[in-house]
Design a protein around this motif. Structure first.
Motif, PDB file in Angstrom:
ATOM      1  N   GLY A  47       0.809  -1.216   0.000  1.00 28.20           N
ATOM      2  CA  GLY A  47       0.000   0.000   0.000  1.00 28.20           C
ATOM      3  C   GLY A  47       0.841   1.264   0.000  1.00 28.20           C
ATOM      4  N   GLY A  48       2.072   1.169   0.511  1.00 28.17           N
ATOM      5  CA  GLY A  48       2.951   2.321   0.566  1.00 28.17           C
ATOM      6  C   GLY A  48       3.893   2.430  -0.602  1.00 28.17           C
ATOM      7  N   SER A  49       3.817   1.478  -1.510  1.00 28.76           N
ATOM      8  CA  SER A  49       4.743   1.446  -2.640  1.00 28.76           C
ATOM      9  C   SER A  49       4.576   2.669  -3.520  1.00 28.76           C
ATOM     10  CB  SER A  49       4.527   0.188  -3.473  1.00 28.76           C
ATOM     11  OG  SER A  49       5.382   0.180  -4.584  1.00 28.76           O
ATOM     12  N   LEU A  50       5.702   3.141  -4.031  1.00 28.73           N
ATOM     13  CA  LEU A  50       5.683   4.333  -4.873  1.00 28.73           C
ATOM     14  C   LEU A  50       6.135   4.020  -6.298  1.00 28.73           C
ATOM     15  CD1 LEU A  50       7.216   6.725  -2.216  1.00 28.73           C
ATOM     16  CD2 LEU A  50       4.870   6.762  -3.046  1.00 28.73           C
ATOM     17  N   LEU A  51       6.013   2.758  -6.694  1.00 26.10           N
ATOM     18  CA  LEU A  51       6.436   2.371  -8.039  1.00 26.10           C
ATOM     19  C   LEU A  51       5.272   2.354  -9.032  1.00 26.10           C
ATOM     20  CD1 LEU A  51       9.062  -0.432  -7.431  1.00 26.10           C
ATOM     21  CD2 LEU A  51       9.428   1.918  -8.157  1.00 26.10           C
ATOM     22  N   VAL A  65      16.963   8.514  -7.114  1.00 28.69           N
ATOM     23  CA  VAL A  65      16.622   8.669  -5.696  1.00 28.69           C
ATOM     24  C   VAL A  65      16.615   7.301  -5.000  1.00 28.69           C
ATOM     25  CG1 VAL A  65      14.802   9.376  -4.076  1.00 28.69           C
ATOM     26  CG2 VAL A  65      15.394  10.847  -6.021  1.00 28.69           C
ATOM     27  N   ILE A  66      16.004   6.303  -5.606  1.00 31.10           N
ATOM     28  CA  ILE A  66      15.950   4.965  -5.003  1.00 31.10           C
ATOM     29  C   ILE A  66      17.347   4.366  -4.899  1.00 31.10           C
ATOM     30  CG2 ILE A  66      15.162   2.580  -5.356  1.00 31.10           C
ATOM     31  CD1 ILE A  66      12.613   3.830  -6.681  1.00 31.10           C
ATOM     32  N   ASP A  67      18.114   4.453  -5.973  1.00 29.34           N
ATOM     33  CA  ASP A  67      19.449   3.857  -5.974  1.00 29.34           C
ATOM     34  C   ASP A  67      20.348   4.504  -4.925  1.00 29.34           C
ATOM     35  OD1 ASP A  67      18.491   2.332  -8.089  1.00 29.34           O
ATOM     36  OD2 ASP A  67      19.581   3.471  -9.620  1.00 29.34           O
ATOM     37  N   ARG A  68      20.304   5.823  -4.842  1.00 25.96           N
ATOM     38  CA  ARG A  68      21.144   6.509  -3.853  1.00 25.96           C
ATOM     39  C   ARG A  68      20.683   6.184  -2.435  1.00 25.96           C
ATOM     40  NH1 ARG A  68      26.221   8.480  -3.305  1.00 25.96           N
ATOM     41  NH2 ARG A  68      26.268  10.140  -1.758  1.00 25.96           N
ATOM     42  N   THR A  69      19.375   6.165  -2.223  1.00 24.88           N
ATOM     43  CA  THR A  69      18.851   5.861  -0.880  1.00 24.88           C
ATOM     44  C   THR A  69      19.286   4.477  -0.432  1.00 24.88           C
ATOM     45  OG1 THR A  69      16.934   7.304  -1.224  1.00 24.88           O
ATOM     46  CG2 THR A  69      16.746   5.629   0.503  1.00 24.88           C
ATOM     47  N   CYS A  75      22.012  -1.176   1.579  1.00 26.44           N
ATOM     48  CA  CYS A  75      21.092  -2.253   1.210  1.00 26.44           C
ATOM     49  C   CYS A  75      21.423  -2.771  -0.190  1.00 26.44           C
ATOM     50  CB  CYS A  75      19.646  -1.774   1.283  1.00 26.44           C
ATOM     51  SG  CYS A  75      18.460  -3.111   0.998  1.00 26.44           S
ATOM     52  N   ASP A  76      22.399  -3.658  -0.243  1.00 25.99           N
ATOM     53  CA  ASP A  76      22.790  -4.210  -1.538  1.00 25.99           C
ATOM     54  C   ASP A  76      21.668  -5.029  -2.171  1.00 25.99           C
ATOM     55  OD1 ASP A  76      23.248  -6.003   0.547  1.00 25.99           O
ATOM     56  OD2 ASP A  76      25.048  -6.856  -0.340  1.00 25.99           O
ATOM     57  N   TYR A  77      20.776  -5.588  -1.355  1.00 24.68           N
ATOM     58  CA  TYR A  77      19.643  -6.344  -1.900  1.00 24.68           C
ATOM     59  C   TYR A  77      18.797  -5.445  -2.813  1.00 24.68           C
ATOM     60  CZ  TYR A  77      15.318  -8.951  -2.373  1.00 24.68           C
ATOM     61  OH  TYR A  77      14.219  -9.590  -2.911  1.00 24.68           O
ATOM     62  N   GLU A  78      18.237  -4.382  -2.261  1.00 27.29           N
ATOM     63  CA  GLU A  78      17.306  -3.541  -3.036  1.00 27.29           C
ATOM     64  C   GLU A  78      18.036  -2.726  -4.097  1.00 27.29           C
ATOM     65  OE1 GLU A  78      13.327  -2.412  -3.930  1.00 27.29           O
ATOM     66  OE2 GLU A  78      14.189  -4.040  -2.764  1.00 27.29           O
ATOM     67  N   TRP A  79      19.227  -2.221  -3.771  1.00 28.20           N
ATOM     68  CA  TRP A  79      20.025  -1.505  -4.763  1.00 28.20           C
ATOM     69  C   TRP A  79      20.262  -2.410  -5.968  1.00 28.20           C
ATOM     70  CZ3 TRP A  79      24.740  -2.382  -7.074  1.00 28.20           C
ATOM     71  CH2 TRP A  79      25.313  -1.306  -7.764  1.00 28.20           C
ATOM     72  N   GLY A  80      20.664  -3.637  -5.720  1.00 31.89           N
ATOM     73  CA  GLY A  80      20.971  -4.569  -6.798  1.00 31.89           C
ATOM     74  C   GLY A  80      19.772  -4.905  -7.660  1.00 31.89           C
ATOM     75  N   VAL A  81      18.602  -5.043  -7.037  1.00 31.60           N
ATOM     76  CA  VAL A  81      17.366  -5.308  -7.790  1.00 31.60           C
ATOM     77  C   VAL A  81      17.073  -4.130  -8.717  1.00 31.60           C
ATOM     78  CG1 VAL A  81      14.847  -5.516  -7.556  1.00 31.60           C
ATOM     79  CG2 VAL A  81      16.365  -6.916  -6.111  1.00 31.60           C
ATOM     80  N   HIS A  82      17.189  -2.919  -8.197  1.00 33.08           N
ATOM     81  CA  HIS A  82      16.878  -1.741  -9.015  1.00 33.08           C
ATOM     82  C   HIS A  82      17.919  -1.496 -10.098  1.00 33.08           C
ATOM     83  CE1 HIS A  82      13.186   0.159  -7.564  1.00 33.08           C
ATOM     84  NE2 HIS A  82      13.399  -0.659  -6.544  1.00 33.08           N
ATOM     85  N   PHE A 156      10.407   5.777   2.067  1.00 27.34           N
ATOM     86  CA  PHE A 156       9.957   4.411   1.779  1.00 27.34           C
ATOM     87  C   PHE A 156      11.145   3.478   1.606  1.00 27.34           C
ATOM     88  CE2 PHE A 156       8.573   0.946  -0.991  1.00 27.34           C
ATOM     89  CZ  PHE A 156       7.503   0.454  -0.256  1.00 27.34           C
ATOM     90  N   TYR A 157      12.125   3.884   0.817  1.00 25.86           N
ATOM     91  CA  TYR A 157      13.254   2.988   0.544  1.00 25.86           C
ATOM     92  C   TYR A 157      14.235   2.913   1.713  1.00 25.86           C
ATOM     93  CZ  TYR A 157      11.400   1.567  -3.792  1.00 25.86           C
ATOM     94  OH  TYR A 157      10.574   0.994  -4.718  1.00 25.86           O
ATOM     95  N   HIS A 158      14.212   3.884   2.603  1.00 25.36           N
ATOM     96  CA  HIS A 158      14.921   3.737   3.872  1.00 25.36           C
ATOM     97  C   HIS A 158      14.264   2.602   4.647  1.00 25.36           C
ATOM     98  CE1 HIS A 158      15.711   4.811   8.159  1.00 25.36           C
ATOM     99  NE2 HIS A 158      16.932   4.949   7.690  1.00 25.36           N
TER     100      HIS A 158
END
Length: 181
Positions: A47-51, A65-69, A75-82, A156-158
């Motif tokens: 519900g909070g997703s901003l994609l 913004v997402i990659d830098r955050t 967070c190599d997990y989420e950075w790597g996915v993006h 959100f990405y924090h």
């Protein structure tokens, strides 16, 4: 050791339907199947997703913004996915991808307007606020709605970074890895 065992197939019908759209035929991310193990956690997260397609930012701005955050949060997990999913699509160069992890706002990889995005993320994560000068610089490149979106993306990405770190999620096989310094 897996801290929370993710959902396995067969998935609940509503989750399966959502994943077919979101993942475009690919398998759901471990983050999603782990959160979906508990309906309230999944509902709050999704519900909070901003994609969504309604973002007032360009896809490139959003990804910067997402990659830098996620990089600043370690967070190599989420950075790597993006990075794997969007970096080339939005035209990020190898130097810019590297700079999301190891650069600063004044890194020569960033054009002036994108440097402001990087500086805004850094200020929000480092000090939890924007100074008057930082707010003015951000508003010089985006309108009010877009400024809200930048702030919400960082928040959100924090949170996503905290979830991934707390659950010690295994890296996705197809995701990028943090570049060496």
């Amino acid at each position: 050791m897996v801290r929370i065992k993710p959902l396995t197939k067969p998935y609940p019908p509503e989750f399966e339907t959502r994943m077919k759209v979101l993942m475009r035929g690919a398998e759901p991310l471990v983050l999603f199947t782990t959160l979906a193990k508990h309906e309230r956690a999944w509902t709050k997260f999704s519900g909070g997703s901003l994609l969504d397609k309604g973002s007032p930012l360009t896809m490139r701005q959003r990804e910067i913004v997402i990659d830098r955050t996620t990089a600043k949060c370690g967070c190599d997990y989420e950075w790597g996915v993006h990075i794997a999913g969007f970096a080339r699509h939005v035209g990020l160069t190898d130097d810019q991808v590297h700079a999301t992890v190891h650069g600063a706002a004044d890194d020569p990889a960033w054009p002036a307007e994108e440097a402001v995005l990087i500086a805004s993320v850094d200020a929000l994560l480092d000090r939890k606020k924007l100074s008057d000068a930082e707010w003015t610089a951000l508003r010089d490149i985006v309108d009010e709605e877009q400024a809200f979106e930048v702030i919400q993306l960082v928040a959100f990405y924090h949170g996503v970074s905290l979830i991934c770190g707390a659950l010690d999620l295994p890296l996705e096989a197809t995701a990028a890895r943090f570049p060496a310094a």
